[in-house]
Every structure is written in C-alpha cells, then in structure tokens.
Motif scaffolding. Structure first.
Motif, PDB file in Angstrom:
ATOM      1  N   ALA A 149       4.317 -27.540 -66.109  1.00  0.00           N
ATOM      2  CA  ALA A 149       3.956 -26.123 -66.205  1.00  0.00           C
ATOM      3  C   ALA A 149       5.204 -25.249 -66.255  1.00  0.00           C
ATOM      4  CB  ALA A 149       3.065 -25.720 -65.027  1.00  0.00           C
ATOM      5  N   VAL A 150       6.180 -25.534 -65.394  1.00  0.00           N
ATOM      6  CA  VAL A 150       7.419 -24.750 -65.362  1.00  0.00           C
ATOM      7  C   VAL A 150       8.200 -24.943 -66.660  1.00  0.00           C
ATOM      8  CG1 VAL A 150       9.652 -24.497 -64.227  1.00  0.00           C
ATOM      9  CG2 VAL A 150       7.578 -24.735 -62.849  1.00  0.00           C
ATOM     10  N   MET A 151       8.334 -26.186 -67.135  1.00  0.00           N
ATOM     11  CA  MET A 151       9.082 -26.446 -68.370  1.00  0.00           C
ATOM     12  C   MET A 151       8.430 -25.772 -69.572  1.00  0.00           C
ATOM     13  SD  MET A 151       9.925 -30.503 -67.777  1.00  0.00           S
ATOM     14  CE  MET A 151      10.590 -31.043 -66.194  1.00  0.00           C
ATOM     15  N   SER A 152       7.103 -25.749 -69.602  1.00  0.00           N
ATOM     16  CA  SER A 152       6.394 -25.074 -70.694  1.00  0.00           C
ATOM     17  C   SER A 152       6.640 -23.572 -70.655  1.00  0.00           C
ATOM     18  CB  SER A 152       4.894 -25.366 -70.622  1.00  0.00           C
ATOM     19  OG  SER A 152       4.631 -26.748 -70.704  1.00  0.00           O
ATOM     20  N   ALA A 153       6.614 -22.986 -69.453  1.00  0.00           N
ATOM     21  CA  ALA A 153       6.834 -21.545 -69.305  1.00  0.00           C
ATOM     22  C   ALA A 153       8.253 -21.165 -69.731  1.00  0.00           C
ATOM     23  CB  ALA A 153       6.576 -21.124 -67.860  1.00  0.00           C
ATOM     24  N   VAL A 154       9.215 -22.034 -69.434  1.00  0.00           N
ATOM     25  CA  VAL A 154      10.604 -21.767 -69.826  1.00  0.00           C
ATOM     26  C   VAL A 154      10.738 -21.664 -71.338  1.00  0.00           C
ATOM     27  CG1 VAL A 154      12.921 -22.773 -69.887  1.00  0.00           C
ATOM     28  CG2 VAL A 154      11.628 -22.753 -67.746  1.00  0.00           C
ATOM     29  N   CYS A 155       9.923 -22.393 -72.082  1.00  0.00           N
ATOM     30  CA  CYS A 155       9.994 -22.393 -73.551  1.00  0.00           C
ATOM     31  C   CYS A 155       9.323 -21.169 -74.177  1.00  0.00           C
ATOM     32  CB  CYS A 155       9.331 -23.651 -74.100  1.00  0.00           C
ATOM     33  SG  CYS A 155      10.211 -25.176 -73.704  1.00  0.00           S
ATOM     34  N   MET A 156       8.465 -20.490 -73.450  1.00  0.00           N
ATOM     35  CA  MET A 156       7.661 -19.414 -74.042  1.00  0.00           C
ATOM     36  C   MET A 156       8.488 -18.284 -74.663  1.00  0.00           C
ATOM     37  SD  MET A 156       4.539 -19.258 -71.273  1.00  0.00           S
ATOM     38  CE  MET A 156       3.964 -17.669 -71.853  1.00  0.00           C
ATOM     39  N   PRO A 157       9.598 -17.841 -74.054  1.00  0.00           N
ATOM     40  CA  PRO A 157      10.360 -16.743 -74.681  1.00  0.00           C
ATOM     41  C   PRO A 157      11.004 -17.113 -76.018  1.00  0.00           C
ATOM     42  CG  PRO A 157      10.920 -16.958 -72.342  1.00  0.00           C
ATOM     43  CD  PRO A 157      10.125 -18.166 -72.721  1.00  0.00           C
ATOM     44  N   PHE A 158      11.068 -18.384 -76.330  1.00  0.00           N
ATOM     45  CA  PHE A 158      11.777 -18.828 -77.529  1.00  0.00           C
ATOM     46  C   PHE A 158      10.848 -19.133 -78.702  1.00  0.00           C
ATOM     47  CE2 PHE A 158      14.188 -20.092 -73.750  1.00  0.00           C
ATOM     48  CZ  PHE A 158      15.379 -19.417 -73.973  1.00  0.00           C
ATOM     49  N   VAL A 159       9.558 -18.865 -78.543  1.00  0.00           N
ATOM     50  CA  VAL A 159       8.609 -19.124 -79.622  1.00  0.00           C
ATOM     51  C   VAL A 159       7.805 -17.855 -79.889  1.00  0.00           C
ATOM     52  CG1 VAL A 159       8.423 -21.573 -79.024  1.00  0.00           C
ATOM     53  CG2 VAL A 159       6.791 -19.941 -78.041  1.00  0.00           C
ATOM     54  N   GLU A 160       7.144 -17.824 -81.028  1.00  0.00           N
ATOM     55  CA  GLU A 160       6.274 -16.702 -81.350  1.00  0.00           C
ATOM     56  C   GLU A 160       5.025 -16.759 -80.474  1.00  0.00           C
ATOM     57  OE1 GLU A 160       3.904 -14.792 -85.211  1.00  0.00           O
ATOM     58  OE2 GLU A 160       5.350 -16.432 -85.467  1.00  0.00           O
ATOM     59  N   ARG A 161       4.835 -15.724 -79.662  1.00  0.00           N
ATOM     60  CA  ARG A 161       3.761 -15.726 -78.677  1.00  0.00           C
ATOM     61  C   ARG A 161       2.424 -15.362 -79.310  1.00  0.00           C
ATOM     62  NH1 ARG A 161       5.080 -14.549 -73.520  1.00  0.00           N
ATOM     63  NH2 ARG A 161       2.852 -14.816 -73.146  1.00  0.00           N
ATOM     64  N   LYS A 162       1.381 -16.008 -78.832  1.00  0.00           N
ATOM     65  CA  LYS A 162       0.029 -15.680 -79.258  1.00  0.00           C
ATOM     66  C   LYS A 162      -0.924 -16.001 -78.121  1.00  0.00           C
ATOM     67  CE  LYS A 162      -3.497 -16.809 -82.726  1.00  0.00           C
ATOM     68  NZ  LYS A 162      -3.819 -17.632 -83.915  1.00  0.00           N
ATOM     69  N   LEU A 163      -1.765 -15.055 -77.771  1.00  0.00           N
ATOM     70  CA  LEU A 163      -2.747 -15.296 -76.710  1.00  0.00           C
ATOM     71  C   LEU A 163      -3.935 -14.367 -76.905  1.00  0.00           C
ATOM     72  CD1 LEU A 163      -3.623 -16.696 -74.115  1.00  0.00           C
ATOM     73  CD2 LEU A 163      -2.372 -14.942 -72.828  1.00  0.00           C
ATOM     74  N   GLU A 164      -5.075 -14.941 -77.212  1.00  0.00           N
ATOM     75  CA  GLU A 164      -6.327 -14.201 -77.350  1.00  0.00           C
ATOM     76  C   GLU A 164      -7.342 -14.839 -76.393  1.00  0.00           C
ATOM     77  OE1 GLU A 164      -7.699 -14.100 -81.387  1.00  0.00           O
ATOM     78  OE2 GLU A 164      -5.658 -13.911 -82.188  1.00  0.00           O
ATOM     79  N   TRP A 165      -7.711 -14.088 -75.358  1.00  0.00           N
ATOM     80  CA  TRP A 165      -8.635 -14.637 -74.375  1.00  0.00           C
ATOM     81  C   TRP A 165     -10.047 -14.681 -74.971  1.00  0.00           C
ATOM     82  CZ3 TRP A 165      -7.090 -17.353 -70.514  1.00  0.00           C
ATOM     83  CH2 TRP A 165      -5.848 -17.110 -69.923  1.00  0.00           C
ATOM     84  N   THR A 166     -10.468 -15.867 -75.338  1.00  0.00           N
ATOM     85  CA  THR A 166     -11.797 -16.090 -75.898  1.00  0.00           C
ATOM     86  C   THR A 166     -12.480 -17.189 -75.092  1.00  0.00           C
ATOM     87  OG1 THR A 166     -10.992 -17.782 -77.425  1.00  0.00           O
ATOM     88  CG2 THR A 166     -10.972 -15.489 -78.209  1.00  0.00           C
ATOM     89  N   PRO A 167     -13.808 -17.260 -75.137  1.00  0.00           N
ATOM     90  CA  PRO A 167     -14.505 -18.332 -74.408  1.00  0.00           C
ATOM     91  C   PRO A 167     -14.002 -19.741 -74.769  1.00  0.00           C
ATOM     92  CG  PRO A 167     -16.069 -16.653 -75.058  1.00  0.00           C
ATOM     93  CD  PRO A 167     -14.768 -16.275 -75.697  1.00  0.00           C
TER      94      PRO A 167
END
Length: 307
Positions: free
Chosen positions: A196-214
């Motif tokens: 979880a921590v390693m994945s979060a560290v990578c987030m600033p370096f990629v194009e972010r996308k998050l749509e809260w859907t069911p």
C-alpha cells in the motif's frame, strides 16, 4: 508422521486450488475497475483496505522477531507483481494477462534449481512441461486474435504480464522460504501494508484518475479484503505446508478460471486453441499432483513379496 504431513499437504493444495479459482475471477473485476481509476490509485486503495484488515487481526504479531524484514522483502516483490499485472491489464485482455502470468509455472522450478539447488520430481517435471505447452497454445497468436489497433503478437501489456510472472515466481519461492505454520498472519500484514505504501509513493508520478462508482467500490473492497487479505493469507498458510513448485503448478489453473469467467460474462470469445491449452494445463496439474504418488504406489506393490 508421514501420513500427517501428507494429509496437511493435500489440505494445503486444496486451499490453494480454491484460492486460484477466486484469483481467476478477479482479473475481470480489476479490468473493469481500471476504467475508473489509474493502476496505482487502485492498488493503493486495494492494499490499504487489505492492510487495515490484516493489521487489525495481526496486532503485535507483525513485530515478532524477523517478521518485519522478511515481510518488507516480500512486499517489495509483491508490489512489482501487482504493479506489472495491473498496468498490463490496461493494454491486454483479462484472459491473456492471466495466461501470461501463469508462466510462473516455468520460472519457479528454474529458480528453485538455481537458488535452492532442488531438483523437481519426475511427476512435477511432466506437469511443468504439459502446463508450458498449454500456456504456449493459449498465448499463440492467431489471425483473429489481435487486440484493437494491433497487428498481432505481444502487446506491451502482454510483456508486463510476463514480467509479473517472473516476479511472482520469486514471491512464491520467498514465501516458501519465509513462511512457517506460526507466522503467516504477521507476515501478510507487513506485506500488505508495504505494498500500500509503495503504491502510494508512485501516485505523484503517474496521470491520476479516480471516479467513485459502484463498480470501483466493489472492486476495491472485493480485491482488498478477499483477493488480498484473505487470499495472500491462504497462500502463505498453504505454502508453509507444500512446496513452491507444487504451489506454482496449482496456480497455473488461475488462467483457466480467468478465461472461463471472462467468457461467461461476455468479455471474450475463446476458440478451440485456447481451450486446448487450458485442458493441457489442467492435465499438467493432475500429472504433478497424482503422477508420482501413483507411480510410487505401483512400485511399492511390485516390491511387496508374495504371501
């Protein structure tokens, strides 16, 4: 004592088969979830949920002697596995990703021979060969197999899935080496928190996308609780009771279940070639599981003196 070990091994193998069925189903779930979240955001959410569950269960067992360094090493390898697999799913189909990830059935015995100096038994060798041929047929390009915008052959997503297979083979071997019958819960908790921590560290370096859907919420909860926390705990528990090569051969069933589910829900249509490959994988697993046992029993009866 020999019978007890044999019974424990069969129970572990059965648990790993059920785990493989479930993991096969999640390929389609993750593929759908990636329409609403980028790979590293999804991985962060998925493993944060799984880590929360396991940390609550493990508590102080996470900090038992030797657990943290072993768990962090396993977390690093597991992160590479899921990063390659999840990113790869954005550029290939669920069944191809599953089939190519199943190539770990080849890499585990090879790594085992090199790193552990351990030669597989003949039944396992036959099973690996059959599974390898099956995987070849499943991934062999055909004239009608090309993905949209592709001229055939392997996509970047396919190559990432192969890289996942190599990393996952290493994770299987390390799990066999580190897992015991007493440390599974703590070891899994450290792993999931680390991923979880390693994945979060990578987030600033990629194009972010998050749509809260069911569908995304269902995917995060399903993959976090069941496919991460419960499944990796079952894997660690099972591998404390069986060998890495046997585990890899059982996991070779995962692409068969993934393909079957993908077809059942209308995501893909597979032809005779794909189903033939899947059948060879199943035969390979049975050859590994039963071949040596049947042969040893036959030889034992042949050596028994007549009354």
């Amino acid at each position: 004592m020999k019978q007890e070990r044999s019974g424990a091994t069969w129970r572990a193998d059965g648990a790993l088969v059920l785990l493989t069925v479930f993991w096969g189903l999640t390929f389609v779930v993750v593929k759908d979830a990636l329409a609403f979240a980028d790979p590293f955001t999804f991985l962060t959410l998925r493993f944060a949920v799984g880590a929360a569950v396991m940390v609550a269960i493990a508590r102080g067992r996470m900090f038992a002697p030797g657990i943290v360094p072993k768990g962090l090493l396993l977390a690093a390898v597991l992160f590479v596995c899921f990063a390659l697999q999840t990113v790869g799913l954005t550029d290939t189909t669920p069944s191809r990703a599953a089939f190519l990830t199943g190539l770990n059935v080849l890499f585990v015995p090879l790594m085992s021979m090199v790193l552990l100096k351990r030669l597989p038994r003949w039944g396992t060798t036959v099973g690996v060969v059959l599974a390898a041929v099956g995987l070849y047929w499943l991934t062999r390009p055909t004239s009608g197999e090309a993905l949209p915008g592709d001229g055939g052959g392997l996509h970047l997503g396919d190559w990432l899935s192969i890289g996942c297979a190599v990393a996952y083979a290493g994770h299987i071997l390390l799990t066999e080496r580190f897992a015991t019958k007493d440390n599974a819960v703590g070891l899994v908790a450290v792993q999931l928190a680390g991923v979880a921590v390693m994945s979060a560290v990578c987030m600033p370096f990629v194009e972010r996308k998050l749509e809260w859907t069911p569908p995304l919420v269902v995917a995060v909860l399903t993959c976090g609780v069941l496919a991460s926390a419960v499944a990796i705990l079952v894997q660690t528990w099972g591998q404390a009771r069986t060998s890495a090569v046997r585990a890899a051969l059982i996991f070779a069933l995962e692409p068969v279940f993934a393909a079957a589910f993908s077809v059942a829900v209308g995501r893909e249509v597979l032809g005779l070639q794909e189903w033939l490959g899947g059948a060879l994988i199943v035969v390979g697993v049975f050859a590994s599981e039963l071949g040596t046992v049947v042969w040893d029993g036959w030889r034992a009866r042949g050596r028994t003196p007549a009354a």
